[in-house]
Design a protein around this motif. Sequence first.
Motif, mmCIF file in Angstrom:
data_model
loop_
_atom_site.group_PDB
_atom_site.id
_atom_site.type_symbol
_atom_site.label_atom_id
_atom_site.label_comp_id
_atom_site.label_asym_id
_atom_site.label_seq_id
_atom_site.Cartn_x
_atom_site.Cartn_y
_atom_site.Cartn_z
ATOM 1 N N LEU A 44 55.136 73.364 32.132
ATOM 2 C CA LEU A 44 54.608 74.169 33.228
ATOM 3 C C LEU A 44 54.885 73.503 34.564
ATOM 4 O O LEU A 44 54.954 72.275 34.667
ATOM 5 N N GLY A 93 51.267 76.250 37.999
ATOM 6 C CA GLY A 93 51.729 77.621 38.129
ATOM 7 C C GLY A 93 52.408 77.874 39.453
ATOM 8 O O GLY A 93 52.719 76.923 40.165
ATOM 9 N N CYS A 120 52.067 80.790 36.670
ATOM 10 C CA CYS A 120 52.555 80.871 35.302
ATOM 11 C C CYS A 120 51.748 81.922 34.546
ATOM 12 O O CYS A 120 50.796 82.485 35.074
#
Length: 138
Positions: free
Chosen positions: A95, A120, A122
């Motif tokens: 991530l 993110g 994400c």
Amino acid sequence: MAETKQVIVVRKDLKMPRGKIAAQASHASVGALLQSMFGKRLEESDFDGFQINKTPIVDDATKDWLTGEFTKICVYVESEQELMNIYEKAQKSGLNVCLITDNGHTCFNGVKTKTCLAIGPCFSADVDLITKDLKLYN
């Protein structure tokens, strides 16, 4: 469109003033978005005047986040070690994560201090695996 979000994790043990928390969380959010689009944090050498010398790439999660609700969730940890554990888990999961280290100019007596991170944008299902047990910052 799948559910997307950005999760901001703040160290509560630092007892930062509200304005400092807002600034640090903002740094993390913007930094994570730029990393998502440019593949890394932008450096001074990436700029030519006011133009960025890179072409942004927007993955599906970031596109859904930008065109959707822009969901951000702010949660907390109680130590630098907990923050770094979350950072490492997010990295290992592939991530996008942006860790913020404050320079200590206005708080922390001149000592560089890891204050927060953003994961993110994400897909929610991916970040929830890492952050679902953290409490909302209040």
